[in-house]
Motif scaffolding. Sequence first.
Motif, mmCIF file in Angstrom:
data_model
loop_
_atom_site.group_PDB
_atom_site.id
_atom_site.type_symbol
_atom_site.label_atom_id
_atom_site.label_comp_id
_atom_site.label_asym_id
_atom_site.label_seq_id
_atom_site.Cartn_x
_atom_site.Cartn_y
_atom_site.Cartn_z
ATOM 1 N N GLN A 273 0.835 -1.201 0.000
ATOM 2 C CA GLN A 273 0.000 0.000 0.000
ATOM 3 C C GLN A 273 0.871 1.252 0.000
ATOM 4 O OE1 GLN A 273 -2.587 -0.428 3.427
ATOM 5 N NE2 GLN A 273 -4.216 -1.315 2.176
ATOM 6 N N GLN A 274 1.933 1.249 0.778
ATOM 7 C CA GLN A 274 2.855 2.393 0.835
ATOM 8 C C GLN A 274 3.404 2.695 -0.562
ATOM 9 O OE1 GLN A 274 3.761 4.226 3.599
ATOM 10 N NE2 GLN A 274 5.443 5.383 2.728
ATOM 11 N N VAL A 275 3.844 1.662 -1.252
ATOM 12 C CA VAL A 275 4.391 1.820 -2.608
ATOM 13 C C VAL A 275 3.301 2.307 -3.562
ATOM 14 C CG1 VAL A 275 5.351 0.559 -4.580
ATOM 15 C CG2 VAL A 275 6.274 0.187 -2.290
ATOM 16 N N ALA A 276 2.105 1.750 -3.453
ATOM 17 C CA ALA A 276 1.011 2.134 -4.348
ATOM 18 C C ALA A 276 0.634 3.606 -4.184
ATOM 19 C CB ALA A 276 -0.211 1.244 -4.095
ATOM 20 N N ILE A 277 0.637 4.104 -2.964
ATOM 21 C CA ILE A 277 0.310 5.519 -2.736
ATOM 22 C C ILE A 277 1.435 6.411 -3.263
ATOM 23 C CG2 ILE A 277 -0.144 7.280 -0.989
ATOM 24 C CD1 ILE A 277 -2.503 5.329 -1.504
ATOM 25 N N ALA A 278 2.673 6.046 -3.023
ATOM 26 C CA ALA A 278 3.800 6.814 -3.568
ATOM 27 C C ALA A 278 3.744 6.828 -5.092
ATOM 28 C CB ALA A 278 5.123 6.235 -3.076
ATOM 29 N N GLN A 279 3.323 5.718 -5.695
ATOM 30 C CA GLN A 279 3.233 5.658 -7.159
ATOM 31 C C GLN A 279 2.156 6.589 -7.714
ATOM 32 O OE1 GLN A 279 2.853 1.412 -7.815
ATOM 33 N NE2 GLN A 279 5.055 1.207 -8.192
ATOM 34 N N LEU A 280 1.134 6.909 -6.897
ATOM 35 C CA LEU A 280 0.149 7.897 -7.347
ATOM 36 C C LEU A 280 0.823 9.252 -7.578
ATOM 37 C CD1 LEU A 280 -2.966 7.187 -5.097
ATOM 38 C CD2 LEU A 280 -2.614 6.520 -7.485
ATOM 39 N N GLY A 281 1.706 9.622 -6.666
ATOM 40 C CA GLY A 281 2.456 10.866 -6.842
ATOM 41 C C GLY A 281 3.322 10.828 -8.084
ATOM 42 N N ASN A 282 3.989 9.714 -8.288
ATOM 43 C CA ASN A 282 4.826 9.529 -9.471
ATOM 44 C C ASN A 282 4.000 9.636 -10.750
ATOM 45 O OD1 ASN A 282 6.140 7.964 -11.660
ATOM 46 N ND2 ASN A 282 7.747 7.687 -10.132
ATOM 47 N N LYS A 283 2.839 8.984 -10.780
ATOM 48 C CA LYS A 283 1.974 8.995 -11.971
ATOM 49 C C LYS A 283 1.505 10.413 -12.289
ATOM 50 C CE LYS A 283 -0.673 7.168 -15.185
ATOM 51 N NZ LYS A 283 -1.136 5.804 -15.292
ATOM 52 N N LEU A 284 1.142 11.176 -11.250
ATOM 53 C CA LEU A 284 0.692 12.548 -11.482
ATOM 54 C C LEU A 284 1.804 13.385 -12.105
ATOM 55 C CD1 LEU A 284 -1.536 14.669 -11.240
ATOM 56 C CD2 LEU A 284 -0.664 15.184 -8.954
ATOM 57 N N VAL A 285 3.009 13.209 -11.635
ATOM 58 C CA VAL A 285 4.149 13.947 -12.192
ATOM 59 C C VAL A 285 4.371 13.559 -13.647
ATOM 60 C CG1 VAL A 285 6.648 14.312 -12.044
ATOM 61 C CG2 VAL A 285 5.262 14.263 -9.956
ATOM 62 N N THR A 286 4.324 12.278 -13.956
ATOM 63 C CA THR A 286 4.528 11.802 -15.323
ATOM 64 C C THR A 286 3.504 12.419 -16.275
ATOM 65 O OG1 THR A 286 5.462 9.710 -14.541
ATOM 66 C CG2 THR A 286 4.602 9.756 -16.785
ATOM 67 N N VAL A 287 2.233 12.330 -15.914
ATOM 68 C CA VAL A 287 1.173 12.840 -16.796
ATOM 69 C C VAL A 287 1.214 14.364 -16.886
ATOM 70 C CG1 VAL A 287 -1.336 12.991 -17.144
ATOM 71 C CG2 VAL A 287 -0.297 10.834 -16.428
ATOM 72 N N THR A 288 1.408 15.019 -15.764
ATOM 73 C CA THR A 288 1.468 16.485 -15.756
ATOM 74 C C THR A 288 2.622 16.973 -16.623
ATOM 75 O OG1 THR A 288 0.480 16.545 -13.559
ATOM 76 C CG2 THR A 288 1.639 18.520 -14.271
ATOM 77 N N SER A 289 3.765 16.319 -16.509
ATOM 78 C CA SER A 289 4.942 16.704 -17.300
ATOM 79 C C SER A 289 4.679 16.512 -18.789
ATOM 80 C CB SER A 289 6.159 15.902 -16.880
ATOM 81 O OG SER A 289 6.502 16.176 -15.541
ATOM 82 N N LEU A 290 4.044 15.414 -19.159
ATOM 83 C CA LEU A 290 3.743 15.164 -20.573
ATOM 84 C C LEU A 290 2.780 16.207 -21.133
ATOM 85 C CD1 LEU A 290 3.318 11.280 -20.550
ATOM 86 C CD2 LEU A 290 5.123 12.573 -21.708
ATOM 87 N N LEU A 291 1.789 16.576 -20.348
ATOM 88 C CA LEU A 291 0.776 17.539 -20.823
ATOM 89 C C LEU A 291 1.288 18.963 -20.867
ATOM 90 C CD1 LEU A 291 -2.398 16.173 -19.021
ATOM 91 C CD2 LEU A 291 -1.827 15.985 -21.441
ATOM 92 N N ASN A 292 2.339 19.262 -20.086
ATOM 93 C CA ASN A 292 2.858 20.626 -20.018
ATOM 94 C C ASN A 292 4.219 20.776 -20.672
ATOM 95 O OD1 ASN A 292 0.915 22.343 -18.262
ATOM 96 N ND2 ASN A 292 1.037 20.366 -17.227
ATOM 97 N N ASP A 293 4.615 19.775 -21.450
ATOM 98 C CA ASP A 293 5.930 19.784 -22.106
ATOM 99 C C ASP A 293 5.944 20.743 -23.273
ATOM 100 O OD1 ASP A 293 8.518 19.164 -22.550
ATOM 101 O OD2 ASP A 293 8.135 17.196 -23.435
#
Length: 191
Positions: free
Chosen positions: A171-191
């Motif tokens: 669960q700890q890893v899964a929640i941290a991965q939510l933060g990672n996923k948001l950064v990935t998508v946000t970066s792609l959309l704002n590149d």
Amino acid sequence: MTAKILAFAGSARKDSFNKKLVKIAAEGAKAAGAEVTYLDFRDLPLPLYDEDLETAEGLPENALKLKAMMKAHQGFLIACPEYNSSITPLLKNAIDWASRPEPGEPSLVCFKDKVAILMGASPGALGGLRGLVHVRSILGNIGVLVLPDQKAIGNAHQAFDEHGQLKDELQQVAIAQLGNKLVTVTSLLND
């Protein structure tokens, strides 16, 4: 470009499970290279939204501060407690104040073209899952791209250790991965 992420929980409670949860996701976003700002709504009290108050006095100072923070970030990590199967009054009130335009400002400028990931923690078995549906609907209707990734942590009163980390490593890893996923998508959309 460095992704700028605003992380907050829809709870004012000092020992809120959702504050702990969003901080874990925020660490995941930081590890992915984002600049993360944590917002505690206890530090930004707002009156109950009232259009008569807005007409008479304008937007409260803390509403202007909230709007400035939201406009300065591309993504939102939001941990949502569930009150009676729905959104908390605190979170709904913050959304309502932030939705109000300042003179000459486009409608919903704090929300348009933003990306969000939702999560929740609750002492109940479903982890606040029913409330996440309402938050997703509200944000989607005002222009936020809410990613399908979300996590709900049930039995939250037993889920965290004394340091605010989840006892279950997966669960700890899964929640941290939510933060990672948001950064990935946000970066792609704002590149």
